[in-house]
Design a protein around this motif. Structure first.
Motif, PDB file in Angstrom:
ATOM      1  N   ARG A 560      -3.562  -6.915 -11.657  1.00 13.77           N
ATOM      2  CA  ARG A 560      -2.017  -6.746 -11.844  1.00 13.77           C
ATOM      3  C   ARG A 560      -1.450  -5.581 -11.045  1.00 13.77           C
ATOM      4  O   ARG A 560      -0.516  -5.639 -10.247  1.00 13.77           O
ATOM      5  N   LYS A 563      -1.596  -5.534  -7.136  1.00 12.87           N
ATOM      6  CA  LYS A 563      -0.720  -6.757  -6.601  1.00 12.87           C
ATOM      7  C   LYS A 563       0.484  -6.152  -6.624  1.00 12.87           C
ATOM      8  O   LYS A 563       1.275  -6.307  -5.478  1.00 12.87           O
ATOM      9  N   LEU A 564       1.118  -5.164  -7.543  1.00  5.62           N
ATOM     10  CA  LEU A 564       2.322  -4.461  -7.505  1.00  5.62           C
ATOM     11  C   LEU A 564       2.427  -3.783  -6.304  1.00  5.62           C
ATOM     12  O   LEU A 564       3.306  -3.641  -5.456  1.00  5.62           O
ATOM     13  N   GLU A 566       0.420  -4.054  -3.729  1.00  5.22           N
ATOM     14  CA  GLU A 566       0.350  -4.724  -2.381  1.00  5.22           C
ATOM     15  C   GLU A 566       1.698  -5.160  -2.037  1.00  5.22           C
ATOM     16  O   GLU A 566       2.125  -5.269  -0.954  1.00  5.22           O
ATOM     17  N   LYS A 567       2.504  -5.762  -3.026  1.00  5.47           N
ATOM     18  CA  LYS A 567       3.781  -6.059  -2.717  1.00  5.47           C
ATOM     19  C   LYS A 567       4.703  -5.016  -2.133  1.00  5.47           C
ATOM     20  O   LYS A 567       5.613  -5.303  -1.253  1.00  5.47           O
ATOM     21  N   GLN A 568       4.520  -3.902  -3.029  1.00  7.56           N
ATOM     22  CA  GLN A 568       5.237  -2.677  -2.166  1.00  7.56           C
ATOM     23  C   GLN A 568       4.929  -2.383  -0.931  1.00  7.56           C
ATOM     24  O   GLN A 568       5.726  -1.943   0.075  1.00  7.56           O
ATOM     25  N   LYS A 569       3.567  -2.475  -0.638  1.00  9.70           N
ATOM     26  CA  LYS A 569       3.263  -2.331   0.779  1.00  9.70           C
ATOM     27  C   LYS A 569       3.690  -3.386   1.733  1.00  9.70           C
ATOM     28  O   LYS A 569       3.995  -2.803   3.019  1.00  9.70           O
ATOM     29  N   GLU A 570       3.892  -4.541   1.474  1.00 14.05           N
ATOM     30  CA  GLU A 570       4.382  -5.761   2.286  1.00 14.05           C
ATOM     31  C   GLU A 570       5.902  -5.381   2.793  1.00 14.05           C
ATOM     32  O   GLU A 570       6.160  -5.332   3.694  1.00 14.05           O
ATOM     33  N   GLY A 571       6.527  -4.885   1.780  1.00 14.97           N
ATOM     34  CA  GLY A 571       7.943  -4.386   1.996  1.00 14.97           C
ATOM     35  C   GLY A 571       7.989  -3.310   3.115  1.00 14.97           C
ATOM     36  O   GLY A 571       9.009  -3.268   4.091  1.00 14.97           O
ATOM     37  N   LYS A 574       7.970  -4.212   7.233  1.00 10.87           N
ATOM     38  CA  LYS A 574       8.853  -4.657   7.806  1.00 10.87           C
ATOM     39  C   LYS A 574      10.000  -3.645   8.225  1.00 10.87           C
ATOM     40  O   LYS A 574      10.660  -4.033   8.755  1.00 10.87           O
TER      41      LYS A 574
ATOM     42  N   ASN B 359       2.369   5.945  -6.396  1.00  9.99           N
ATOM     43  CA  ASN B 359       2.307   4.935  -5.728  1.00  9.99           C
ATOM     44  C   ASN B 359       2.226   4.960  -4.061  1.00  9.99           C
ATOM     45  O   ASN B 359       1.943   4.243  -3.343  1.00  9.99           O
ATOM     46  N   THR B 363      -0.249   3.005  -2.014  1.00 10.24           N
ATOM     47  CA  THR B 363       0.062   1.960  -1.087  1.00 10.24           C
ATOM     48  C   THR B 363      -0.475   2.237   0.387  1.00 10.24           C
ATOM     49  O   THR B 363      -0.860   1.166   1.127  1.00 10.24           O
TER      50      THR B 363
END
Lengths: 596, 367
Positions: A560, A563-564, A566-571, A574, B359, B363
């Motif tokens: 978990r 995944k948090l 990874e989501k931050q990285k996706e942002g 962009k 973080n 990341t």
């Protein structure tokens, strides 16, 4: 040829043009009645936005009430002001036009603009009021408006409901009876008009043609007037619902020609095609190259994908020849392209298609118009990119493009609309009162102000009732300055903009404030400044990020946590790196979202 | 090194900030739950463990008899005779001396007490059921029952918390028998009471960062080592069970919502007490097996949480092969150049200034 009718449907946006076309195809047996609506709009984006972007046409065999067999060529036209030139050339391929008016909305700005274009082209106009089945239909009012605003005879007006088919057959009968058959002899040398084109991966660019005189068949050699290039025709045909090959196209007819034209840049809407045996034949007057009105920079988010973006643009250009692009280099964003568009809507659609259909992750910069910069040394520069402006000291004065806009607005909303136009540096040219409930405001307005948010604001101050149309109306001297935006102590050239000197400080402050909310916090403090030359007119700081931590990393649920992150990285992916600062796409368009 | 985690998903009442899986007021299901737990444990008969951690929920809610029963049952099928460390969590309001003595007698060596704060106003506003006096008394009792390793959880950024009140909490704890402190920053998680009814007096991120850094400074001055992002211990008193998580080690989690990492696979039981009771073996809700590259990145991210120990790249190369470590190494080097990590020989560490914004580092490390 006497049984041929070439006609189009013209209307303000959303007045039901595509629905009427569908109903015509259905009632003439071209397509079976299906739930699939709007056959002529094939691009997804068009359907989503309800706009026909590219003109298309279809040949419809029709047995009239008098027993005669007719061929109707329905030529679809784009319905938005950005595509005015394309509309005017599509009109030239016709002898008649159905002018469609929404009974619940009445005559609107683009109704008038399109009707005037059709009258200028000498077309027979068949006025028709649509959506008469709706409870809010105001048929009498619409009739009066067509009479008072366009001088059309009330007895000529037809009443239809494209949705349920009422009056559509009567409309086709009127087309047969009132639209004159094409004139022009098949025995004289070839002359035809290119009114559209599309790209086929195997057969190259395929122009849509209206034959005025002569005939065209496979094996003929054609010459295109503006480029003087010669091609051999491999195939001719007409438009059924797809392409239908035929032995020959003759004077009066509408169709296509395949001639292995590899480069979309060689085919321009409005150009004339003649036989290479008769190169002396004159071009049809009025041709001009599609003219870009709005420009912006387009950059890949990942700098190394510059090559891929270039390839995508080349492909895109084959499909939409009205875009232009050239290489551009930004100190802040790296390598990219400067793209030109016919207008704001064209820009929005094109960028969206680039993202969706061509799968490009791009950043688009603030749109700009072409400024005429008169330098003190006598040079006159045409500049579509604020970052290319010479230092302020070298500039004598600047001229900017002006549009003439006609705004149709209910009397109750005249005040706010005029306030808006004044705030946007508009000059009132005149007010017309076609009836006692509505006014037509005619303004000259800088195009630059128009492309930011004028249309949206107009809709909002008039509660959606105002409609507008515009055309380019020359250049005018403007008291303009270039404003630079400085992020983390470096000028970001892609954020520079041209603004009226008056109010530049307030606007600069508003923009800096907006940017401070748009650019995310970093690990360091980011000073943001707006400056005119060396003078800083606004400053705010983005304070460093102080807390970004997953504290409770126990309990063993590592998945978990990952995944948090990874989501931050996706942002982050962009966003565009500008120096050490990650800048999201919205930041580049902040200027357009500032309320005055 | 292999750990065993046992989840006790019961609470008297949910605290306002808590998003761990537990049920308030369902104690009547306790017997059924313990049966289901042993059925699940039976699946792993023969496995031996080095550490045990009984967490929750509120394990002290079990009471002496149920705890002894559970420990007997688990020892009957799993290898728990050579435990290096056995921890149980307890809340001050349920940690009776009877319970603490039973825990010690069952082989529990370490107690983790949910203190959260020693300010009564902060405790009330967070939905805690105890006051400061009870919390300090629980620590004393634990010490009196022979526990040498006592940990206290505290929360930084509770509604109404000030530098002064936090300092008071830390001061009292550092003068107590506590040997270990976990300090968590409050975050408002979905589904919690705080998310439904945002409390007044919340700190901003900036204030929270200040408070946390104050706590870290204070504890360091009082002899505690900041050995993990949220954890402080007197020398030698680190939590070995949790160290195993942060070193990427393997563990088995029993109970609803419990996560496991066994034979390279990470999986998790569904957080649903009722379903677990009906079918404790059909409860897996997530599972993944990472490829080498992702595994490496994950381990790097976890190990960098260990502020003193850090990440020894030589040791990673030995286990994963030099070639596989190349890309991770390149990222670590980039982060070091940017000042976001520090390097000493082949060992990388998170510098103190990056702890609260870690973080941003992680990341960059994950794939």
């Amino acid at each position: 040829m006497n049984n041929l009718r070439n006609f189009c449907i013209i209307a303000h946006i959303d007045h039901g043009k595509s629905t009427l076309a569908d109903r015509i195809l259905e009632l003439t047996g071209m397509v079976r009645k299906t739930s699939m609506d709007q056959m002529l709009d094939s691009m997804d984006l068009e359907r989503e936005r309800g706009i026909t972007i590219k003109a298309k046409s279809v040949r419809i065999p029709y047995k009239a009430g008098d027993g005669g067999e007719y061929i109707l060529n329905l030529i679809d036209t784009p319905g938005h002001v950005d595509f005015n030139y394309e509309v005017s050339r599509s009109l030239m391929a016709c002898e008649g036009a159905v002018l469609l008016v929404d009974a619940t909305q009445g005559v609107e700005a683009q109704t008038i603009a399109n009707a005037n274009l059709a009258l200028d082209a000498g077309l027979k106009i068949i006025p028709a009021i649509n959506k008469i089945d709706l409870p809010g239909a105001m048929v009498d009012d619409c009739c009066l408006q067509l009479y008072s605003m366009l001088g059309l005879s009330i007895e000529d007006i037809l009443l239809v409901s494209a949705k349920d088919g009422t009056g559509v057959i009567e409309l086709l009968e009127a087309v047969v009876a009132r639209v004159p058959p094409p004139s022009g002899s098949a025995d004289t040398p070839l002359k035809c008009l290119i009114f559209d084109s599309f790209y086929d991966a195997y057969r190259g660019v395929i122009p849509h043609l209206r034959i005025f005189t002569g005939s065209l068949k496979a094996g003929d050699k054609i010459l295109i007037k503006s480029t003087e290039k010669i091609y051999e025709v491999e195939e001719v045909g007409y438009f059924s619902l797809g392409l239908a090959q035929c032995p020959m196209l003759q004077a009066g007819e509408v169709g296509y020609a395949v001639a292995l034209i590899r480069n979309a840049g060689e085919i321009h809407v409005g150009d004339t095609v003649v036989s290479s045996d008769h190169p002396e034949e004159l071009a049809i007057p009025g041709f001009r190259m599609a003219q870009s009105m709005v420009y912006c920079g387009v950059y890949p988010i990942v700098t190394s994908e510059y090559g891929k973006l270039g390839a995508a643009l080349e492909k895109f250009k084959l499909n939409d020849s009205s875009i232009v692009f050239e290489k551009e280099n930004s100190a802040a964003l790296g390598y990219g392209y400067r793209m030109g568009f016919l207008g704001m809507l064209h820009m929005e659609i094109a960028l969206e298609r680039l993202r969706r259909e061509y799968e490009q992750d791009i950043i688009a910069t603030m749109p700009s118009v072409i400024y005429k910069v008169f330098c003190k040394n006598g040079d006159i520069l045409m500049l579509d990119n604020p970052s290319k402006f010479p230092p302020e000291g070298n500039i004598g004065h600047i001229e900017e493009p002006i549009i003439r806009t006609r705004i149709i607005v209910p009397s109750a909303h005249i005040g706010p609309c005029m306030e808006l136009a004044d705030a946007k540096r508009g000059t009132l040219v005149g007010i017309e009162h076609p009836d006692d409930r509505r006014a037509i405001l005619i303004y000259d307005l800088p195009l630059a102000d128009m492309i930011t948010d004028f249309y949206d604001r107009l809709k909002s101050v008039s509660r959606g009732y105002a409609s507008m149309d515009y055309e380019l109306n020359g250049y005018r001297v403007g008291d303009l300055v270039k404003v630079d935006i400085i992020v983390n102590n470096g000028i970001v050239d892609a954020l520079s903009y041209i603004a009226p000197k008056e109010g530049a400080t307030a606007r600069g402050r508003a923009l800096i404030h907006k940017l401070s909310k748009t650019i995310p916090k970093h690990l360091f403090k980011i000073p943001l400044q707006a400056a005119i030359g060396a003078q800083v007119i606004a400053r705010e700081d983005i304070f460093p990020m102080r807390k970004d931590v997953l504290a409770k990393c126990y309990g063993g649920d590592i998945t978990r946590k990952r995944k948090l992150l990874e989501k931050q990285k996706e942002g982050k992916k962009k966003m565009k790196m500008v120096g050490f600062v990650e800048v999201p796409q919205e930041a580049f368009l902040s200027l357009m979202k500032i309320e005055d | 090194m292999q750990g065993l985690y046992v989840h006790i998903p019961f609470c008297v009442r949910k605290c306002y900030y808590c998003d761990f899986y537990s049920e308030g007021g369902k104690l009547h299901l306790l017997d059924d739950y313990l049966k289901a737990l042993l059925t699940e444990a039976e699946q792993y008969r023969g496995l031996t463990f080095d550490t045990l951690y009984i967490g929750g929920g509120t394990p002290s809610i079990l009471g002496a008899a149920a705890l002894e029963q559970m420990m007997r049952g688990l020892s009957g099928c799993l290898g728990l005779s050579d435990l290096e460390e056995a921890t149980i969590e307890a809340n001050p309001d349920t940690a009776s001396s009877e319970f603490l003595r039973a825990a010690a007698a069952s082989g529990i060596s370490r107690l983790s007490i949910g203190v959260q704060s020693l300010n009564d106003d902060e405790l009330t506003r967070s939905g805690r059921l105890h006051n400061a006096t009870q919390a300090l008394k629980a620590i004393d009792m634990a010490s009196g029952c022979g526990f040498d390793d006592i940990s206290a959880d505290i929360i930084v950024g509770l509604p109404g918390q000030t530098t002064k009140s936090l300092e008071n909490t830390l001061c009292s704890l550092s003068h107590s028998a506590v040997t270990h402190i976990s300090a968590y920053c409050l975050s408002i998680e979905q589904g919690t009471e705080f998310a439904r009814h945002p409390p007044s007096g919340l700190t901003t991120d900036e204030e929270q960062a200040e408070l946390f850094e104050l706590a870290a400074r204070y504890l360091k001055e009082n002899g505690f080592v900041h050995y993990e992002i949220s954890n402080f211990a007197l020398p030698g008193r680190e939590c070995r069970h949790n160290l195993n998580y942060w070193r990427g080690g393997e563990y088995l989690g029993l109970g609803p919502g419990a996560a496991s990492h066994l034979r390279g696979r990470r999986f998790k039981n569904a957080p649903d007490l009722q379903k677990y009771i009906v079918g404790p073996l059909a409860d897996e809700c997530e599972s993944e097996t990472l490829d080498v590259e992702s595994k490496l990145a994950e381990e790097a991210m976890l190990r960098l949480r260990l502020l003193e120990e850090g990440l020894d790249i030589a040791e990673l190369e030995e286990r994963y092969g030099r070639n596989n470590v190349g890309r991770l190494l390149a990222r670590l080097t980039k982060l070091t150049d940017a000042g976001m990590l520090v390097r000493e020989g082949k060992r990388y560490r998170l510098p103190p200034a990056m702890v609260m914004v870690s973080n941003r580092v992680f990341t960059e490390i994950i794939n």
